[in-house]
Design a protein around this motif. Structure first.
Motif, PDB file in Angstrom:
ATOM      1  N   GLN A 102      -1.712  29.781 -33.084  1.00  0.00           N
ATOM      2  CA  GLN A 102      -1.060  29.407 -34.349  1.00  0.00           C
ATOM      3  C   GLN A 102      -0.406  30.596 -35.037  1.00  0.00           C
ATOM      4  N   SER A 103      -0.872  31.805 -34.695  1.00  0.00           N
ATOM      5  CA  SER A 103      -0.345  32.991 -35.386  1.00  0.00           C
ATOM      6  C   SER A 103      -0.484  34.219 -34.495  1.00  0.00           C
ATOM      7  N   VAL A 104       0.216  35.292 -34.879  1.00  0.00           N
ATOM      8  CA  VAL A 104       0.118  36.579 -34.174  1.00  0.00           C
ATOM      9  C   VAL A 104      -0.392  37.614 -35.174  1.00  0.00           C
ATOM     10  N   LEU A 105      -1.360  38.412 -34.738  1.00  0.00           N
ATOM     11  CA  LEU A 105      -1.923  39.462 -35.580  1.00  0.00           C
ATOM     12  C   LEU A 105      -1.739  40.798 -34.863  1.00  0.00           C
ATOM     13  N   LEU A 106      -1.502  41.864 -35.617  1.00  0.00           N
ATOM     14  CA  LEU A 106      -1.375  43.180 -34.983  1.00  0.00           C
ATOM     15  C   LEU A 106      -1.779  44.274 -35.953  1.00  0.00           C
ATOM     16  N   GLU A 107      -2.093  45.447 -35.390  1.00  0.00           N
ATOM     17  CA  GLU A 107      -2.283  46.651 -36.199  1.00  0.00           C
ATOM     18  C   GLU A 107      -1.214  47.645 -35.786  1.00  0.00           C
ATOM     19  N   VAL A 108      -0.688  48.373 -36.763  1.00  0.00           N
ATOM     20  CA  VAL A 108       0.332  49.382 -36.457  1.00  0.00           C
ATOM     21  C   VAL A 108       0.061  50.617 -37.307  1.00  0.00           C
ATOM     22  N   ARG A 109       0.284  51.788 -36.715  1.00  0.00           N
ATOM     23  CA  ARG A 109       0.116  53.039 -37.476  1.00  0.00           C
ATOM     24  C   ARG A 109       1.038  53.038 -38.686  1.00  0.00           C
ATOM     25  N   GLU A 110       0.536  53.483 -39.824  1.00  0.00           N
ATOM     26  CA  GLU A 110       1.383  53.458 -41.022  1.00  0.00           C
ATOM     27  C   GLU A 110       2.563  54.414 -40.902  1.00  0.00           C
ATOM     28  N   SER A 111       2.478  55.401 -39.973  1.00  0.00           N
ATOM     29  CA  SER A 111       3.587  56.348 -39.790  1.00  0.00           C
ATOM     30  C   SER A 111       4.638  55.837 -38.796  1.00  0.00           C
ATOM     31  N   ASN A 112       4.373  54.709 -38.157  1.00  0.00           N
ATOM     32  CA  ASN A 112       5.275  54.229 -37.091  1.00  0.00           C
ATOM     33  C   ASN A 112       6.401  53.380 -37.698  1.00  0.00           C
ATOM     34  N   GLN A 113       7.368  54.065 -38.287  1.00  0.00           N
ATOM     35  CA  GLN A 113       8.437  53.388 -39.017  1.00  0.00           C
ATOM     36  C   GLN A 113       9.281  52.461 -38.128  1.00  0.00           C
ATOM     37  N   PRO A 114       9.672  52.891 -36.907  1.00  0.00           N
ATOM     38  CA  PRO A 114      10.447  51.969 -36.065  1.00  0.00           C
ATOM     39  C   PRO A 114       9.706  50.664 -35.802  1.00  0.00           C
ATOM     40  N   ALA A 115       8.393  50.770 -35.512  1.00  0.00           N
ATOM     41  CA  ALA A 115       7.612  49.553 -35.225  1.00  0.00           C
ATOM     42  C   ALA A 115       7.470  48.699 -36.485  1.00  0.00           C
ATOM     43  N   LEU A 116       7.241  49.347 -37.634  1.00  0.00           N
ATOM     44  CA  LEU A 116       7.119  48.580 -38.892  1.00  0.00           C
ATOM     45  C   LEU A 116       8.414  47.828 -39.183  1.00  0.00           C
ATOM     46  N   SER A 117       9.561  48.497 -38.960  1.00  0.00           N
ATOM     47  CA  SER A 117      10.854  47.830 -39.186  1.00  0.00           C
ATOM     48  C   SER A 117      11.029  46.670 -38.215  1.00  0.00           C
ATOM     49  N   PHE A 118      10.652  46.929 -36.975  1.00  0.00           N
ATOM     50  CA  PHE A 118      10.784  45.883 -35.948  1.00  0.00           C
ATOM     51  C   PHE A 118       9.942  44.656 -36.316  1.00  0.00           C
ATOM     52  N   TYR A 119       8.668  44.891 -36.669  1.00  0.00           N
ATOM     53  CA  TYR A 119       7.787  43.758 -36.975  1.00  0.00           C
ATOM     54  C   TYR A 119       8.250  43.020 -38.246  1.00  0.00           C
ATOM     55  N   THR A 120       8.739  43.786 -39.224  1.00  0.00           N
ATOM     56  CA  THR A 120       9.218  43.147 -40.456  1.00  0.00           C
ATOM     57  C   THR A 120      10.420  42.261 -40.137  1.00  0.00           C
ATOM     58  N   LYS A 121      11.331  42.788 -39.301  1.00  0.00           N
ATOM     59  CA  LYS A 121      12.495  41.978 -38.912  1.00  0.00           C
ATOM     60  C   LYS A 121      12.053  40.710 -38.184  1.00  0.00           C
ATOM     61  N   GLU A 122      10.935  40.829 -37.453  1.00  0.00           N
ATOM     62  CA  GLU A 122      10.408  39.680 -36.705  1.00  0.00           C
ATOM     63  C   GLU A 122       9.650  38.684 -37.588  1.00  0.00           C
ATOM     64  N   GLY A 123       9.553  38.991 -38.886  1.00  0.00           N
ATOM     65  CA  GLY A 123       8.912  38.043 -39.797  1.00  0.00           C
ATOM     66  C   GLY A 123       7.432  38.288 -40.031  1.00  0.00           C
ATOM     67  N   PHE A 124       6.917  39.450 -39.564  1.00  0.00           N
ATOM     68  CA  PHE A 124       5.513  39.778 -39.837  1.00  0.00           C
ATOM     69  C   PHE A 124       5.381  40.257 -41.279  1.00  0.00           C
TER      70      PHE A 124
END
Ligand SMILES: CC(C)(COP(=O)(O)OP(=O)(O)OC[C@H]1O[C@@H](n2cnc3c(N)ncnc32)[C@H](O)[C@@H]1OP(=O)(O)O)[C@@H](O)C(=O)NCCC(=O)NCCS
Length: 150
Positions: A102-124
């Motif tokens: 029903q959902s996707v959960l993940l952890e990401v390093r707070e310093s990992n800006q490319p990944a944070l941008s990617f996940y935000t664009k993906e609707g996380f």
């Protein structure tokens, strides 16, 4: 890019060498080979994206009850910024939905800006923080926990 030569399929043991090479090059804190191997042995679902039989990226995930846990998504450095991770994560959503997630959960390093941008664009969306979750150069680093409905 000729999209007809792109293939997304499950990750297999024979892919390990290519996957490890991408992992070492793309991550500041790469997974060890033993972690990749253990995910394969434990039959965690995973996908590779290949172009002309060369692996460009991969995603490793897991299912817990109705939640898909995204553990690692990586695009080879020279292929980043071309939409390959987007293709991979879309394929993961599809597979996870078929498995009843029903959902996707993940952890990401707070310093990992490319990944944070990617996940935000993906609707996380950020749903929490785990302080001191990851080892880092200075000492420890927080994880941002993100979630997206499927
Ligand atoms: C995060 C990562 C997987 C993204 O892969 P990618 O194939 O480059 O991503 P895509 O090209 O599909 O990008 C899709 C969107 O994500 C965002 N994005 C991706 N990389 C970005 C960057 N470096 N800076 C800002 N936004 C970025 C953009 O919004 C992009 O859309 P746009 O190109 O239309 O602007 C890649 O940077 C990577 O492998 N990083 C190292 C491993 C890692 O940290 N993995 C995540 C934690 S496990």
């Amino acid at each position: 890019m000729n999209s007809s030569s792109i293939n997304i399929r499950p990750l297999e043991v024979v892919d390990l060498e290519q996957v490890i090479n991408i992992e070492l090059e793309a991550h500041d804190y790469p997974w060890k080979k033993s972690i990749h191997l253990s995910c394969i042995e434990q039959e965690y679902p995973s996908l590779v994206l290949e172009q002309n039989s060369s692996i460009i990226g991969y995603v490793v995930f897991n299912y817990l009850f109705d939640e898909c846990h995204l553990m690692n998504i990586t695009t080879s450095v020279s292929y980043q910024g071309k939409g390959f991770a987007s293709q991979l994560i879309q394929a993961m959503y599809k597979k996870a939905k078929v498995a009843g997630m029903q959902s996707v959960l993940l952890e990401v390093r707070e310093s990992n800006q490319p990944a944070l941008s990617f996940y935000t664009k993906e609707g996380f969306e950020e749903i929490g923080r785990r302080p001191n979750y990851y080892p880092s150069q200075d000492s420890r680093e927080a994880a941002i926990v993100m979630r997206r409905s499927l």
